[in-house]
Design an enzyme around this catalytic site. Structure first.
Site, PDB file in Angstrom:
ATOM      1  N   SER A  94     -11.761  33.809   3.497  1.00  0.00           N
ATOM      2  CA  SER A  94     -12.210  32.715   4.355  1.00  0.00           C
ATOM      3  C   SER A  94     -11.676  32.953   5.762  1.00  0.00           C
ATOM      4  O   SER A  94     -10.667  33.654   5.951  1.00  0.00           O
ATOM      5  CB  SER A  94     -11.671  31.381   3.829  1.00  0.00           C
ATOM      6  OG  SER A  94     -11.845  30.340   4.768  1.00  0.00           O
ATOM      7  N   TYR A 123      -4.392  25.913   1.373  1.00  0.00           N
ATOM      8  CA  TYR A 123      -5.618  26.717   1.320  1.00  0.00           C
ATOM      9  C   TYR A 123      -5.516  27.896   2.280  1.00  0.00           C
ATOM     10  O   TYR A 123      -5.842  29.032   1.927  1.00  0.00           O
ATOM     11  CB  TYR A 123      -6.820  25.845   1.665  1.00  0.00           C
ATOM     12  CG  TYR A 123      -8.155  26.544   1.536  1.00  0.00           C
ATOM     13  CD1 TYR A 123      -8.744  26.727   0.284  1.00  0.00           C
ATOM     14  CD2 TYR A 123      -8.829  27.011   2.653  1.00  0.00           C
ATOM     15  CE1 TYR A 123      -9.968  27.372   0.160  1.00  0.00           C
ATOM     16  CE2 TYR A 123     -10.051  27.659   2.538  1.00  0.00           C
ATOM     17  CZ  TYR A 123     -10.624  27.828   1.289  1.00  0.00           C
ATOM     18  OH  TYR A 123     -11.836  28.472   1.173  1.00  0.00           O
TER      19      TYR A 123
END
Length: 243
Positions: free
Chosen positions: A134, A147
């Protein structure tokens, strides 16, 4: 005769499903995986944070198909609740890292060992591993720090396995999706569209799961195998960090 087998974790919806569909269109026998039931003869459930599930997953691939040509590590989760960095809980941190980082790392490890074993028995065998991380691997988001840490770890895991496996002719790659319209981003889609309209990304739209799938197809084409550890930013140009 089975030509090529691709296994994609977290492939029952969103980015993972788009990757699985694209690979099927390219002639791969696609093994889909997730933690919920799916009506598909080639579906193998797997909670990648669970060691027994991981072993069962790869053992079943070996039993059914006798080879694994591609592993795409797509499975991942966001925090159940976005909390400021100063309030992030240990429970949430462990949950996110157990799935996103620990799970991905050990999926790479088992796949690598299996691929090395397959090399000794299969002719014209050119396996690959692709990790889906990501833009959060480098872009700070203080309301979901766990995250960001997990995806930064996935980036380093990709480098490590790319380094270790290059000598064996097993390229390992990373795709970093940006703002992609999925179930995960849907609640904030309007906010993201506004930010993009105001110039957040050079490409003036949210990404689609198919945009990420196209990057995976490019990495699996064989044309980038010399670019060991290569990262493709599927992010509409967000990584350009323009002024």
């Amino acid at each position: 005769m089975i030509e090529k087998v691709a296994a994609i974790t977290g492939s029952t919806r969103g980015i993972g499903k788009a990757i699985a569909d694209a690979l099927a269109g390219e002639g791969y026998l696609v093994v889909r995986s997730g933690t919920k039931p799916l009506d598909d003869a080639n579906y193998i459930p797997c909670d990648i944070s669970n060691a027994e599930d991981r072993e069962r997953f790869f053992d079943e691939i070996r039993r059914r198909y006798g080879r694994l040509d591609l592993l795409v590590n797509n499975a991942g989760v966001a925090p159940l609740e976005r909390l400021d960095l100063l309030q992030t809980t240990e429970e949430s941190f462990r949950r996110v890292l157990d799935i996103n980082l620990l799970g991905t790392f050990f999926m790479c490890q088992r796949a690598a060992n299996d691929m090395l074993a397959y090399q000794s028995t299969l002719g014209d065998y050119r396996p690959r591993i692709v990790n889906i991380s990501s833009i959060s691997a480098y872009a700070s988001s203080v309301t979901r720090g766990e995250y960001c840490v997990s995806k930064a770890g996935v980036s380093m895991a990709t480098r490590l396995f790319a380094d270790r496996l290059a000598r064996h002719g097993i390229p390992v790659f990373e795709v970093r999706p940006g703002i992609i319209l999925t179930d995960m981003t849907a609640p904030a889609a309007e906010k993201y569209r506004t930010m993009i309209a105001e110039g957040l990304t050079p490409v003036p739209r949210m990404g689609r799961p198919e945009d990420v799938a196209d990057c995976v197809l490019a990495l699996c084409s064989g044309r980038l195998d010399f670019a060991a550890g290569q990262v493709i930013d599927a992010d509409g140009g967000f990584h350009l960090r323009r002024l």
